[in-house]
Design an enzyme around this catalytic site. Structure first.
Site, short mmCIF file in Angstrom:
data_model
loop_
_atom_site.label_atom_id
_atom_site.label_comp_id
_atom_site.label_asym_id
_atom_site.label_seq_id
_atom_site.Cartn_x
_atom_site.Cartn_y
_atom_site.Cartn_z
N ARG A 180 40.21 37.50 40.37
CA ARG A 180 38.97 36.94 40.90
C ARG A 180 39.16 35.57 41.54
NH1 ARG A 180 38.38 40.14 36.82
NH2 ARG A 180 36.70 41.67 36.78
N CYS A 191 32.93 37.76 36.53
CA CYS A 191 33.45 37.91 35.17
C CYS A 191 32.86 36.75 34.38
CB CYS A 191 34.97 37.87 35.15
SG CYS A 191 35.65 38.42 33.57
N SER A 216 35.21 32.58 38.13
CA SER A 216 33.76 32.77 38.15
C SER A 216 33.01 31.49 37.82
CB SER A 216 33.35 33.90 37.19
OG SER A 216 33.81 35.14 37.67
N CYS A 275 40.02 40.35 31.89
CA CYS A 275 41.04 39.43 32.40
C CYS A 275 42.03 39.03 31.31
CB CYS A 275 40.38 38.18 32.97
SG CYS A 275 38.96 38.49 34.01
N CYS A 278 38.18 37.23 27.50
CA CYS A 278 37.61 38.35 28.23
C CYS A 278 38.42 39.61 27.97
CB CYS A 278 37.59 38.02 29.73
SG CYS A 278 37.02 39.37 30.77
N GLU A 323 31.27 42.06 34.39
CA GLU A 323 31.66 41.70 33.04
C GLU A 323 30.83 40.49 32.63
OE1 GLU A 323 33.04 40.77 29.44
OE2 GLU A 323 33.00 39.30 31.05
N HIS A 331 44.36 35.26 31.26
CA HIS A 331 44.22 34.11 30.37
C HIS A 331 45.39 33.99 29.41
CE1 HIS A 331 40.28 33.04 31.85
NE2 HIS A 331 39.89 34.29 31.74
N CYS A 355 34.30 34.97 31.15
CA CYS A 355 35.32 33.96 31.44
C CYS A 355 34.70 32.61 31.77
CB CYS A 355 36.18 34.40 32.63
SG CYS A 355 37.19 35.84 32.31
#
Length: 579
Positions: free
Chosen positions: A485, A552, A508, A65, A62, A14, A69, A555
């Protein structure tokens, strides 16, 4: 003599991620640079808003995700205001979280990362009868073990090949010499890849049962949840449970079996079984609530890969640097800022002219990252000045150090079945396995949250806590927890009834961030150092290491230029695209 390899963009993730590595004369990676080349501006958008809107805006960070969030933004504000949601709301949030994790992990392995291990073209040469027998080595009742079923899979994909319509299988490094599965083993994984396309639809519905839709569910609110009628409807509860059991069946009979097979087969491949974990500091946080103050995951820190010691987490020691990121800190002499005081001010410095290895192995002119300056839109989070890896591997490592009663037996079972030592966890193979271990923990114990909800509903039907916001007061709060993640945290300051500052420190960012002021590299970069690339025109080893983190990048990055200034320009040539 060194050479530069650029992989940009890294696909099957992503967001937009660029990896540059320097290899020596033996094609061994001696230096690595991780860069995000695109940006976001959600934190700036949240500032000045009603804090109750923070979670709804933050979830747009995102499209993968979204729930992570969303929940983080809601809980950060609840923490600031001193709100404790009713137990029913806590458990519903946990069921939605379990749904997200299971969806994310199975999709990651098969759709995003599985083709780093499975050679599709080899599967077309397999003997379906032998493949059917092979499947029983790794599962008592394999999911796709019938000879006729495997033959149908082989024919289905073979027809695509003959038509020249490979779709997601196009332009990969098929035949690469670091692939280890036999044709029959490749066929087994391919059959599960196709089955996953059906399963992921059902697990997405699990989220929608209590969240109204997926992605971007809408049922969380500051104080609790709004899906009251669904929670009180036995039919809806039963629907979630039945889908959970279906997904768990896939994890047990396909995902777990494939990872056991991969661990046994790839144990002899040094590029994944002896490499991929250069930062051995791990950070994880309690998550997956299954009862009042009871969680499946543990909080703590493991340093230098030493499982005999677990260190407490001190939130005050979390900070972000921007020394080599395209930002600057203003009105301070500090190199790193705690998230409560974080700044998001762009300081773009561009690329250098240079050369790198092209698709034919010859050097070509390219725009290269500034290896002696700023080179990424991702910041560099540090804990007490040290880089930390977060994610499923951190969950498992911290769980083992904490003697976690849920994680420890599952991890030990995996090691026993594969015959691998515990040190094998500190590799790309181990990181990939850890995500499956995490999924298995959820399948083994996730229904404890469901049972807690059902039992509590018999005596209490509350779903939201009352609260008020005093505009004459200042508040600050945070969410810290684990998402698919790794460890995620959102930090908010509220003044005059509005958000004064907002920062998100995401998994990330921890893993993909550039080196800091002391020259310490992050986990992505360190995972690549020392890896020998078999063919510099087909750097599968680089992609395999990076995919194991499940990047990701949307993010992780932070800002957009609101003045419309052109920051960079990219041309994507499909003929050079790589999986």
């Amino acid at each position: 003599m060194t050479k530069r390899i650029i992989v940009d963009p890294i696909t099957r993730i992503e967001g937009h991620l660029r990896i540059e590595v320097i290899v020596d004369e033996s094609n061994t990676i001696v230096d690595a640079f991780s860069s995000s080349t695109l940006w976001r501006g959600l934190e700036k958008i949240i500032v000045g808003r009603d804090p109750r809107d923070a979670g709804f805006i933050a979830q747009r960070i995102c499209g993968v995700c979204t729930y992570s969030h969303y929940k983080a933004g809601i809980v950060a504000v609840e923490d600031a205001l001193g709100i404790k949601p009713p137990l029913n709301a806590q458990m519903v949030r946990s069921l939605m979280n379990i749904s997200l994790f299971l969806h994310d992990h199975i999709v990651h392995f098969y759709t995003l990362h599985g083709l780093d291990w499975c050679d599709i073209t080899s599967a077309l040469k397999a003997d379906p009868a032998k493949a059917a027998k092979e499947a029983y080595k790794y599962a008592k009742i394999p999911l796709c073990a019938g000879e006729n079923e495997l033959l149908a899979v082989q024919k289905r994909v073979g027809d695509f090949v003959q038509q020249g319509a490979l779709g997601p299988f196009q332009n990969a490094y098929w035949g690469h010499r670091t692939y280890r599965f036999s044709p029959e083993q490749n066929l087994i994984v391919l059959s599960h890849y196709l089955k996953l396309l059906e399963v992921q639809r059902e697990v997405a519905k699990m989220m929608a049962i209590f969240g109204a839709k997926q992605p971007h569910p809408q049922s969380l609110t500051v104080g609790g949840v709004t899906s009251v009628m669904d929670i009180l409807d036995p039919t809806r509860l039963g629907e979630w449970k039945s889908k959970f059991e279906m997904v768990a069946d896939f994890v047990y009979r396909a995902y777990w079996a494939d990872l056991v097979m991969a661990a046994q087969v790839y144990a002899s491949e040094p590029s994944v079984a002896q490499a991929g974990c250069g930062v051995k500091n791990f950070l994880s946080h309690a998550e997956m609530q299954i009862g009042e103050n009871e969680y499946l995951y543990s909080t703590g820190i493991v340093k230098n890969g030493d499982l005999s010691k677990l260190y407490d987490l001190d939130e005050n020691l979390i900070a972000e640097e921007v020394t080599n990121s395209w930002y600057k800190y203003e009105n301070t002499d500090k190199v790193a800022l705690h998230p409560y005081d974080g700044q998001t001010t762009p300081d773009y410095t561009g690329f250098d002219d240079g050369v790198s290895i092209g698709p034919d192995g010859k050097e070509i002119p390219t725009k290269n990252l500034k290896h002696d300056g700023k080179y990424s839109w991702i910041k560099s989070p540090r804990y007490d000045g040290e880089p930390m890896e977060v994610g499923p591997l951190a969950t498992v490592v911290v769980g083992l150090a904490a003697k976690n009663p849920y994680i420890t037996p599952v991890a030990q079972e995996f090691l026993k079945q594969t015959g691998l030592p515990v040190d094998a966890l500190f590799t790309t193979l181990g990181r990939t396995a850890a995500r499956c271990i995490e999924a298995r923990v959820l399948c083994d114990y996730g229904l404890k949250a469901f049972d807690t909800l059902v039992e509590n509903l018999k005596v209490d039907t509350r779903t939201c806590a009352p609260y008020s916001i005093d505009e004459s007061k200042e508040y600050k709060g945070r969410y810290i927890g684990n998402v698919p993640r790794g460890m995620l945290s959102h930090w908010v300051r509220i003044k005059g009834g509005k958000v004064e500052n907002y920062q998100a420190v995401v998994p990330s960012t921890w893993n993909a961030g550039p080196r800091d002021s002391q020259g310490k590299k992050g986990p992505y970069e360190m995972s690549l150092i020392g890896t020998k690339v078999a063919d510099i025109t087909q750097p599968l080893e680089i992609i395999r290491h990076i995919h194991s983190f499940d990047p990701c990048i949307a993010c992780a990055v932070h800002i957009m230029d609101t003045k419309g200034v052109e920051l960079s320009e990219y041309q994507v040539k499909p003929s050079f695209a790589r999986i």
